[in-house]
Structures are given as C-alpha cells and as structure tokens.
Design a protein around this motif. Structure first.
Motif, PDB file in Angstrom:
ATOM      1  N   PRO A  20      11.587  14.683 -18.001  1.00 28.39           N
ATOM      2  CA  PRO A  20      10.804  14.131 -19.024  1.00 28.39           C
ATOM      3  C   PRO A  20       9.938  14.964 -19.702  1.00 28.39           C
ATOM      4  CG  PRO A  20      10.280  13.289 -16.710  1.00 28.39           C
ATOM      5  CD  PRO A  20      11.430  14.371 -16.749  1.00 28.39           C
ATOM      6  N   GLY A  36       5.455   8.807 -17.568  1.00 30.15           N
ATOM      7  CA  GLY A  36       6.813   8.722 -18.196  1.00 30.15           C
ATOM      8  C   GLY A  36       7.161   9.723 -19.240  1.00 30.15           C
ATOM      9  N   GLU A  37       8.771   9.631 -20.034  1.00 31.99           N
ATOM     10  CA  GLU A  37       8.801  10.387 -21.006  1.00 31.99           C
ATOM     11  C   GLU A  37       8.164   9.870 -22.185  1.00 31.99           C
ATOM     12  OE1 GLU A  37      13.252  11.224 -21.820  1.00 31.99           O
ATOM     13  OE2 GLU A  37      12.479  10.637 -24.120  1.00 31.99           O
TER      14      GLU A  37
END
Ligand code: PEP
Ligand code: MG
Length: 592
Positions: free
Chosen positions: A390, A325-326
């Motif tokens: 992201p 994820g980011e």
C-alpha cells in the motif's frame, strides 16, 4: 492512583541535562502523571488465558527495564535524593520480580478469567489495602509504592504512549519520565512551550521531532521528577541543556531578554529566504527539508527550501492501533506533493523498529533483544509485503501530482533494492490494470546510506540506486556502536569521528563515480558547524529541519568552495576526532 509527591520549598533549582532542541521556553510545568489511564475490564475465554499471561509477562519485563533505566539514572543525582530514589526504585524492581505480585495477578487471570489489566487493578488494590492495614507506619506507607508499580504495569500493558496535550495552560512545559516521538507528535507548538524528561538521547527521534517542531527540549535530566511539581514556573533552556525550576526574578529577566534577541535573529535570517544558496565562488548547494509531520508543510516554503529531501512516513503509523490503508496514505502524500508545487518530494518507506516503535505494528515487530539490529525499516517492509504494497501504491499515485522520489531506509544489499523494485513494478502493473493513474515514468528509487556496510559497499549499491541519501544519525550510531537515543552514552556520539567521516567520503565518491545524486539528510546537515566540511567533501545537497535552513544558507554564502575543499582534505588526513573538531572550528571561525 495518584502519587502524592513530597512538597519541596519553592526556591530556584537548576538541573542539567542534554539540550536536544535549541531555544528557550518559559512557562508553567505540567508533570505528566501516569494517573489518567483508561483501563478497560472484560472477561476472557479459557483459550485466551495463556496469551493474557504472556501479555502480562511482557508488560512486567518492560516495566522492569524502565525501572532499571531510572535506577541507573538516579546515580547521576547528588546527595540524599539519590539515595532515597535508589531505595525506592530497588523496592519497585523487587516487587515487579516478586512471585507474590505477579503470581497473584496470574491467578486472577486464570481463576476469574479477567483480562490482564483488570487482574492488575484487583491485585494491586488488594495488596495496597493489606499494606495500609499494617500497624507499622513504614510498612503502611509502602501501599503507595504498590500503587505506583501497579500503575507502571498498567501503562506497559495498555501501551499508552499517546496522551493528548490539549487543554493545558498555553505555553505549558511538559515534564515526564519519558517522552516518545509519538507523544511529541501530539504537541502543538502554539500550545506547548517545550518539554523535559528523565530519559532519552540527543539523536533519538523524540529529539529530532522536537527540533523539527521548534520545541525547546532538554532530555536525560535525572533529578527532574523529584524536583518539579505541576504549576512550578520553569525555564527550559534547550541550547544549554538546563531546566530552571522557580527561577529568580533576575534570571527570568535575563532569559526574557534572550528570547527577544532570538526573535530578532530569526527575523533577520528570514531575509535570506529568496537568496540562492551559493558559495562565494558560485557553487549551488541544494537545501531541502526533512518533514516529520504534514503540519510543518507551511514552514518549508517559509524557509526558502527547494523541496522535501526526506519525508519520514512514520507519522501515519503513530498514535493509533490500526494501520493506514493505501487510500489514506495516498491522500496524505498527495496533499504534500501538491503543496510543494513542482518542487521534489522524497518519500521514505516505513522506518519503524529500533527506537521507532509504532503501537499499530506490535504484532509484526515482536520482541527483539537488539531492536536496532533487528526487524527494522526495509527489513520489516520486505518481510511483510502487506505493509510495503500500500505504501508503494500510494507513492505511485501521489507521483501524478508532482515530482516524487522513493527512498529506502536501512539498505545493506543490492538484493533488497531489487526486491523493492520488483514490488514497485508489480504494484504499478496492478494499478494500471485497474485504470488508476500513476507517476510516469516510475519514480526514482534511492537508498539511504546509514549502515557502515552500505557505505563500504556504496559502489555496488550505486549500480541499483538512482540516488543516495546519507543518514548520518544511524551511520554514526552503527559505526561507533552508540545508541543514538541513550543518554548515558550520548557524550560518545560523535559524527566527527574519523571512521564516520571516511564512510561519508567513501559514499560521496562512489556516487560521483556512478553519476548519481547524493545528499546528506542526517542531523549534521542542519548544523552550520558541519556545512563547510560536507561541501568540501563534495556534498551538493543537504536536507534538514525547516528551521535550520536559513542558518545553513547563511553559512554557505560565506564559504569559498576551494578553501573548503582543501580544509576537508586536511581534516580527512587526521586520525583524532579532537584534532578534526579543532581544524573544523578554526575554519568556521575564520569565516571561510
Ligand atoms: C538518519 O539515520 O540519519 C536519518 C536521516 O534517518 P532517521 O533519523 O529517520 O533514522
Ligand atoms: Mg536512519
């Protein structure tokens, strides 16, 4: 399902292959068997039967391709072993294509509602028992082949590319049919001595990863698996493309001497760390590092490099079944940017697809008849914004901690760059709305020139790019139509082909006209043989594996810019790559 290899006498054997990562490793062999699979068994609902059969068909096709490749390699072995191996692999291929086996597995998926892995195990076990019960000793021995085929199918089904290599005897040499870039990422050079495998080409990512980790490696060795047993003493000579099995004492002593000489050379080159990279007539050439894994960071400073010229972000996607994820990406990038203490870091957006497969992206990537020409790199990122956004957000946030540049792989049109810039602006606005700190001004956006069309259209790309990075690995592959990861055509892969050199020259000239920086970050940037030519063509930035920096710097110190420029022009007038190589080698040997 262990395969009982025939015992071989333990005399010395010398096997040839492609030396893809220089250096010498001496240690015990660890032959990676397909024996340690973790297979999960479960019931499937009626609605999943079709999908499960499709998964089986895909795995069977992949297994068939693997055996086909191995069969082609077997031709390269001499004598009886080749014949024996050829028959064996043909039998495996027939089994994989047989309706008896595949149909039997399908019936178990459908009838018993079992997942494909469970169905393969049950069917293989039943079939192997049938063979074992046969009176004829030849036929009963075929049970082993059935098991091997089953194992291959299971490996393809579970897509287990990531085996850990911890717990092996220190200095072990990994031997396998194929070693993926993701496998290599799991090798700790403090634990593993080096590796060798049957498949693979010199410019594939496994090779790049090996060079970057400093693991001596020889790939494309046809006779490896029938010859080596776990525990055999091996020498992997990555500089000369040799694997020596059970070396004689004299040979061993010779290699031990070489190891000492090499260590002495590394120590002597280390003295150049703080010497500025300038030609004899004072031209500075920026030397940066290509980073594959964050754990190589300490090598960047040790090498005396001025920054990270190419951070391949693929490591974040390897050896896992989910996507980063980011926040995770931000943490990883921020750590690198901070560690570089003000020196620039060029972060490339995801370049997955082609030979660089990530298990976590299976769904998005899908099957492609020509993966290198398919949904790779920026094409995938633009098609799947949930991958790109992201990444861009993480880069914008990490850019707060130091100079960060964004690099886009496999660009062919200005429209792709514009589309990314649009996403970048949107992402920046979104983060700003949430009060999250981002790089200000926005990071420069550069373009990899690695497709011939991009090089030929470099003028138009220079209008939308803040900088160019020439990726000669792919540029050579796409220009000459040679798969960089394919051992059978590796001898044809030649960055000194006049077509490749003209594309480099064309790109450099377009960048100079547009007054944007241009670097070379393909593997030739780290090979001192090419340094004078690249500098002579006007390249002022080179990015390479950290280990290559001292040698390239040493070459730069000995070059006179003007003579290098003249020799480069002479080379560019040539039409024959043999003549080009001769002119270049002659120039290098006269220490200009
Ligand atoms: C290249 O293609 O030269 C390059 C640097 O990118 P990669 O090797 O990651 O494809
Ligand atoms: Mg590339």
């Amino acid at each position: 399902m262990k395969t009982d290899k025939k015992k071989k006498p333990r005399e010395e054997r010398v096997l040839d292959g492609l030396g893809v990562a220089p250096g010498v490793a001496i240690g015990p062999a660890y032959v990676r068997e397909a024996g340690d699979l973790q297979v999960v068994e479960y019931q499937i609902p009626a609605g999943k039967v079709k999908a499960e059969k499709a998964r089986l068909a895909e795995a069977a096709a992949k297994a068939g391709r693997q055996v086909g490749k191995l069969k082609a390699k077997a031709v390269g072995i001499h004598g009886l072993a080749a014949e024996e191996l050829g028959y064996l692999l043909e039998a495996h291929l027939q089994m994989l294509n047989s309706t008896r086996l595949i149909g039997g597995i399908e019936r178990r998926i459908e009838g018993d509602r079992r997942n494909a892995e469970a169905a393969v195990m049950a069917e293989i076990s039943a079939l192997a028992q049938e063979f074992e019960a046969m009176e004829d000793s030849y036929l009963s021995a075929r049970a082993e082949d059935v098991r091997e085929v089953g194992h291959r199918l299971l490996r393809c089904l579970t897509d287990v590319e990531f085996h850990g290599f911890s717990g092996l005897e220190r200095g072990s040499i990994v031997i396998a049919e194929e070693i993926s870039p993701a496998d290599t990422a799991l090798m700790d050079p403090r634990e593993i001595g080096g590796f060798s495998c049957v498949l693979g080409g010199a410019e594939g990512h496994t090779a790049i990863m090996a060079r970057s980790l400093g693991l001596p490696a020889v790939v494309g060795v046809p006779g490896l698996l029938p010859t080596v047993r776990s525990g055999d003493l091996l020498i992997v000579d990555g500089s000369n493309g040799l694997v020596i099995v059970n070396p004689t004492p004299a040979r061993l002593a010779g290699y031990e001497r070489r190891l000492k000489d090499m260590a002495r050379e590394v120590r002597s080159l280390a003295r150049l760390r703080d010497v500025p990279a300038k030609t004899r007539d004072g031209q500075h050439v920026g030397l940066q590092v290509n980073l594959e894994l964050p754990r190589e960071l300490n090598q960047v400073s040790e090498s005396g490099a001025e920054g990270v010229g190419l951070l391949r972000t693929e490591f974040m996607y390897m050896n896992r079944n989910d996507l980063p994820g980011e926040e995770e990406q931000y943490q990883a990038l921020a750590e690198i940017v901070k560690a570089m203490k003000g020196r620039p870091v060029t972060v490339r957006t995801l370049d997955i697809g082609g030979e660089k497969l990530a298990t976590s992206l299976g769904e998005q990537l899908g099957e492609s008849a020509n993966p290198a020409l398919g949904l790779r790199a920026i094409r995938l990122s633009l098609k799947e914004p949930q991958l790109l956004r992201p990444q861009l957000a993480a880069m914008l946030r990490a850019g707060v901690h130091g100079p960060l540049r964004i690099l886009l792989p496999m660009i062919t049109t200005p429209g792709e760059v514009r589309a990314v810039r649009k996403e970048l602006d949107k992402t920046a606005r979104r983060l700003a709305r949430r009060g999250i700190a981002i790089a200000d001004p926005l990071p420069p956006v550069g373009v990899m020139i690695e497709v011939p069309g991009a090089a030929l259209a470099a003028d138009s790309l220079s209008q939308v790019a803040d900088f160019f990075a020439i990726g000669t690995n792919d540029l050579t592959m796409y220009t000459l139509a040679i798969d960089r990861g394919e051992e059978r055509v590796a001898h044809l892969y030649n960055p000194l082909h006049p077509a490749v050199l003209r594309l480099i020259q064309f790109t450099v000239e377009a960048a100079l006209r547009a007054r944007i920086p241009v670097s070379v970050c393909g593997e030739i940037a780290g090979d001192p043989r090419f340094t004078a030519l690249l500098v002579g063509l006007g390249v002022r930035e080179l990015s390479m594996t950290a280990k290559a920096v001292p040698r390239v710097k040493s070459r730069i110190l000995s070059i006179d810019m003007h003579t290098a420029g003249r020799r480069a022009m002479m080379i560019m007038e040539q039409v024959d790559s043999g003549r080009i190589a001769a002119l270049l080698d002659d120039f290098n040997e006269t220490a200009n």
